[in-house]
Design a protein around this motif. Structure first.
Motif, PDB file in Angstrom:
ATOM      1  N   UNK A  99     -13.427   0.226 -19.245  1.00 61.12           N
ATOM      2  CA  UNK A  99     -13.327  -0.255 -17.866  1.00 61.12           C
ATOM      3  C   UNK A  99     -12.422   0.680 -17.071  1.00 61.12           C
ATOM      4  N   UNK A 100     -12.724   0.815 -15.813  1.00 65.48           N
ATOM      5  CA  UNK A 100     -11.909   1.687 -14.967  1.00 65.48           C
ATOM      6  C   UNK A 100     -10.725   0.912 -14.409  1.00 65.48           C
ATOM      7  N   UNK A 101      -9.639   1.643 -14.169  1.00 62.43           N
ATOM      8  CA  UNK A 101      -8.441   1.046 -13.601  1.00 62.43           C
ATOM      9  C   UNK A 101      -8.337   1.443 -12.132  1.00 62.43           C
ATOM     10  N   UNK A 102      -7.776   0.568 -11.350  1.00 60.58           N
ATOM     11  CA  UNK A 102      -7.591   0.908  -9.935  1.00 60.58           C
ATOM     12  C   UNK A 102      -6.441   1.896  -9.802  1.00 60.58           C
ATOM     13  N   UNK A 103      -6.608   2.861  -8.916  1.00 60.05           N
ATOM     14  CA  UNK A 103      -5.599   3.888  -8.699  1.00 60.05           C
ATOM     15  C   UNK A 103      -5.102   3.783  -7.257  1.00 60.05           C
ATOM     16  N   UNK A 104      -3.797   3.878  -7.080  1.00 60.34           N
ATOM     17  CA  UNK A 104      -3.285   3.817  -5.714  1.00 60.34           C
ATOM     18  C   UNK A 104      -3.648   5.086  -4.946  1.00 60.34           C
ATOM     19  N   UNK A 105      -4.092   4.923  -3.740  1.00 56.57           N
ATOM     20  CA  UNK A 105      -4.419   6.060  -2.889  1.00 56.57           C
ATOM     21  C   UNK A 105      -3.669   5.912  -1.575  1.00 56.57           C
ATOM     22  N   UNK A 106      -3.386   7.035  -0.968  1.00 54.54           N
ATOM     23  CA  UNK A 106      -2.704   7.016   0.317  1.00 54.54           C
ATOM     24  C   UNK A 106      -3.701   6.703   1.416  1.00 54.54           C
ATOM     25  N   UNK A 107      -3.262   5.920   2.364  1.00 57.23           N
ATOM     26  CA  UNK A 107      -4.110   5.566   3.484  1.00 57.23           C
ATOM     27  C   UNK A 107      -3.653   6.263   4.757  1.00 57.23           C
ATOM     28  N   UNK A 108      -4.260   5.899   5.848  1.00 58.09           N
ATOM     29  CA  UNK A 108      -3.935   6.496   7.139  1.00 58.09           C
ATOM     30  C   UNK A 108      -2.499   6.192   7.545  1.00 58.09           C
TER      31      UNK A 108
END
Length: 69
Positions: free
Chosen positions: A14-23
């Motif tokens: 299963x894939x894990x959620x990764x934090x990404x930078x937003x606007x």
């Protein structure tokens, strides 16, 4: 991941959620860079280079070393 390594190391598929930078994060970075940063650069062009690299990274998703080298 299929095979003996999956069983041996108890790996999941299963894939894990990764934090990404937003606007909002980009806006905070640019405000910090232009308005609050008190660092002294060798030339003022260097300050422009840093901001340009930040913007290119946000638009393309490239890593810092891809622009610098």
């Amino acid at each position: 991941i299929n095979g003996t390594l999956k069983v041996r190391f108890e790996l999941g598929t299963t894939s894990k959620s990764k934090p990404v930078a937003g606007l909002d994060d980009l806006l905070l970075l640019l405000v910090e860079h232009w308005a609050r940063d008190e660092h002294v650069f060798p030339t003022e062009d260097d300050r422009h280079y840093v901001a340009t690299i930040l913007l290119f990274q946000s638009y393309t998703g490239c890593r810092p070393a891809e622009f610098v080298h």
